[in-house]
Enzyme design. Structure first.
Site, PDB file in Angstrom:
ATOM      1  N   HIS A   1       0.736  -1.251   0.217  1.00 29.81           N
ATOM      2  CA  HIS A   1       0.095  -0.022   0.075  1.00 29.81           C
ATOM      3  C   HIS A   1       0.709   1.397   0.034  1.00 29.81           C
ATOM      4  CE1 HIS A   1       0.833   0.225   4.414  1.00 29.81           C
ATOM      5  NE2 HIS A   1       0.681   1.242   4.318  1.00 29.81           N
TER       6      HIS A   1
HETATM    7  C1  UD1 Z   1      -2.138   5.524   6.370  1.00 26.55           C
HETATM    8  C2  UD1 Z   1      -0.554   6.035   6.895  1.00 26.55           C
HETATM    9  C3  UD1 Z   1       0.278   4.418   6.499  1.00 26.55           C
HETATM   10  C4  UD1 Z   1      -0.434   3.516   7.021  1.00 26.55           C
HETATM   11  C5  UD1 Z   1      -1.673   3.158   6.376  1.00 26.55           C
HETATM   12  C6  UD1 Z   1      -2.210   1.941   6.823  1.00 26.55           C
HETATM   13  C7  UD1 Z   1      -0.304   8.198   6.817  1.00 26.55           C
HETATM   14  C8  UD1 Z   1       0.579   9.309   6.208  1.00 26.55           C
HETATM   15  N1  UD1 Z   1      -0.295   6.957   6.202  1.00 26.55           N
HETATM   16  O1  UD1 Z   1      -1.692   5.447   4.724  1.00 26.55           O
HETATM   17  O2  UD1 Z   1       1.448   5.229   7.409  1.00 26.55           O
HETATM   18  O3  UD1 Z   1       0.720   2.390   6.955  1.00 26.55           O
HETATM   19  O4  UD1 Z   1      -2.540   4.288   6.652  1.00 26.55           O
HETATM   20  O5  UD1 Z   1      -3.289   1.573   6.091  1.00 26.55           O
HETATM   21  O6  UD1 Z   1      -0.911   8.566   7.675  1.00 26.55           O
HETATM   22  N2  UD1 Z   1      -9.160   4.880   2.043  1.00 26.55           N
HETATM   23  C9  UD1 Z   1     -10.450   4.187   1.836  1.00 26.55           C
HETATM   24  N3  UD1 Z   1     -11.198   3.960   3.303  1.00 26.55           N
HETATM   25  C10 UD1 Z   1     -10.508   4.286   4.151  1.00 26.55           C
HETATM   26  C11 UD1 Z   1      -9.163   4.953   4.286  1.00 26.55           C
HETATM   27  C12 UD1 Z   1      -8.677   5.122   3.229  1.00 26.55           C
HETATM   28  O7  UD1 Z   1     -10.791   3.936   0.774  1.00 26.55           O
HETATM   29  O8  UD1 Z   1     -11.096   3.809   5.527  1.00 26.55           O
HETATM   30  C13 UD1 Z   1      -8.585   5.338   0.854  1.00 26.55           C
HETATM   31  C14 UD1 Z   1      -8.941   6.566   0.112  1.00 26.55           C
HETATM   32  O9  UD1 Z   1      -8.707   6.729  -1.257  1.00 26.55           O
HETATM   33  C15 UD1 Z   1      -7.546   7.386   0.564  1.00 26.55           C
HETATM   34  C16 UD1 Z   1      -6.466   6.384   0.502  1.00 26.55           C
HETATM   35  O10 UD1 Z   1      -7.165   5.175   0.888  1.00 26.55           O
HETATM   36  O11 UD1 Z   1      -7.444   8.572  -0.100  1.00 26.55           O
HETATM   37  C17 UD1 Z   1      -5.241   6.829   1.391  1.00 26.55           C
HETATM   38  O12 UD1 Z   1      -5.714   6.433   2.773  1.00 26.55           O
HETATM   39  P1  UD1 Z   1      -4.771   7.636   3.633  1.00 26.55           P
HETATM   40  O13 UD1 Z   1      -5.438   7.427   5.028  1.00 26.55           O
HETATM   41  O14 UD1 Z   1      -4.721   8.826   3.086  1.00 26.55           O
HETATM   42  O15 UD1 Z   1      -3.377   6.956   3.736  1.00 26.55           O
HETATM   43  P2  UD1 Z   1      -3.079   5.201   3.721  1.00 26.55           P
HETATM   44  O16 UD1 Z   1      -2.240   5.203   2.479  1.00 26.55           O
HETATM   45  O17 UD1 Z   1      -4.144   4.397   3.981  1.00 26.55           O
END
Ligand code: UD1
Length: 381
Positions: free
Chosen positions: A219
């Site tokens: 991821h």
């Molecule tokens: C975040 C953390 C990362 C961790 C990861 C675990 C930061 C900078 N990064 O990254 O360290 O390893 O979580 O998963 O805080 N999304 C959904 N549903 C959700 C959450 C996210 O669909 O419940 C999708 C959205 O499109 C979002 C993308 O995932 O834009 C990324 O989510 P985000 O929280 O920005 O970062 P992660 O890549 O999950």
């Protein structure tokens, strides 16, 4: 006589990897004599049922006292929204300190607000460094540690990084790994892998083959946001799956990019079971039974070390070097030949066996509760 604390410990969770760290801390606070009052705040950074609710249930986390519901956004938007919404909560609840875990955007956002309001900040999992400042998590780690008042570390190398950054030794306590507290307490309840596959309509026979099976998670933006990189990684996984069936638990970011880049053909059919993000007990069962785990997650590098399962890390660096020095982890980067070779070594029965690092013993949260209580009772301000 025991002195009452000036307020509750405001405990922050935001994203998936925070939940397994906070659960044992809250339990240790309740078990402490006297109990340490806690207020659980979920920033809402992760909000999908599979990324959040399911883990609360598996880990028997109490319902959050507050949910800030920030949701997704750019780093700036997400961080700013958490900051705006945590400030009135701190004003209202007047915590004795704010406790943050890990390295996600919610960790840094709450730290910045608390420290500027004169509220002590406590950081659990301090001092980890990948040395790679292109990783958003590395920025979150460095900045959080710089201003945190009490820092709990998981491995000894963390104190060296903190010392180099000018952080006084008196602020640091080597408590051990709270994530491993969660792993050890939940392992007896881990879900059998065949059940997990069947529950998602995948063929349970994939995890029953003689060679075993591999577990994959990816991821990190550096692996999944660039079409050519993702295509090359999925290509080599496809190839590995011809020898070793793979179970791939897909993060929403990765699922979205596979679709966006038109790479579905590399992961459908064949011997790859594609699953949605898994619950804690499902993931634990899958990892514990695996021949190898291929991942870019920080948490999985540590969990496989604690389980004694070989791990190949698809990154160029790690902030958790003890998993390499003592555990079962090997860095293979994004080099397809290194990934192939890494799998071949493990399939030949020559994977790392490792040993469990110091203080990854299931009692880290208990050490934190005891130390934090003493520290707060002395009134750090
Ligand atoms: C975040 C953390 C990362 C961790 C990861 C675990 C930061 C900078 N990064 O990254 O360290 O390893 O979580 O998963 O805080 N999304 C959904 N549903 C959700 C959450 C996210 O669909 O419940 C999708 C959205 O499109 C979002 C993308 O995932 O834009 C990324 O989510 P985000 O929280 O920005 O970062 P992660 O890549 O999950």
């Amino acid at each position: 006589m025991t002195k009452p604390l000036s307020g509750p410990v405001m405990c922050i969770v935001g994203a998936r990897p925070n939940f397994m760290k906070m659960a044992p801390i809250l339990r240790a606070f309740t078990a402490h004599e006297p109990p340490i009052p806690a207020l659980l705040v979920h920033t809402g950074q992760h909000y999908d049922a599979s990324m959040s609710d399911q883990l609360f249930e598996d880990l028997q986390l109490p319902r959050p006292d507050l949910n800030l519901e920030v949701g997704s956004g750019s780093h700036a938007v997400q961080t700013a929204e958490v900051m705006k919404r945590i400030e009135p909560a701190i004003d209202e609840h007047k915590p004795a300190c704010v406790l943050v875990v890990g390295d996600v955007n919610s960790t840094l956002a709450c730290t910045l607000v608390a420290v500027k309001k004169g509220v002590p900040v406590v950081h659990v999992e301090a001092g980890l460094r990948s040395g790679d400042r292109r990783m958003p998590e590395e920025i979150n780690r460095v900045l959080t540690d710089q201003v945190a008042d009490r820092l709990y570390t998981t491995e000894r190398s963390a104190a060296d990084h903190l010392a180099r950054e000018g952080i006084a030794d008196a602020r640091i306590c080597f408590a051990g790994n709270v994530m491993i507290d969660s792993l050890l307490s939940h392992k007896p309840r881990a879900r059998p892998p065949a059940e997990t596959l069947a529950a998602h309509g995948a063929d349970p026979a994939l995890v029953g083959a003689a060679a075993g099976y591999g577990v994959v998670t990816l991821h990190r933006p550096s692996n999944v946001d660039d079409a050519a990189t993702l295509e090359s990684l999925l290509g080599v996984l496809r190839e590995v799956s011809e020898t070793l069936p793979l179970v791939f638990a897909l993060h929403p970011r990765t699922r979205g990019n596979i679709q966006r880049f038109g790479l579905e053909k590399l992961v459908t059919g064949g011997r790859i079971a594609l699953l949605p993000p898994q619950g804690y007990l499902e993931m634990l069962g899958l990892m514990a039974g695996a021949t190898v785990v291929l991942t870019d997650s920080g948490g999985l590098q540590e969990e496989t070390t604690a389980l004694g399962v070989p791990c190949l890390t698809l990154r160029e660096n790690t902030e958790r070097p003890i998993t390499i020095a003592e555990g079962t982890n090997t860095m293979v980067g994004r080099d397809v030949q290194a990934i192939r070779d890494g799998v071949a070594v493990i399939l030949a029965g020559q994977g790392k066996r490792g040993r469990v690092p110091e203080r990854w013993d299931g009692r880290a949260a208990e050490r934190i509760a005891a130390d934090l209580y003493r520290w707060l009772a002395d009134d750090p301000r």
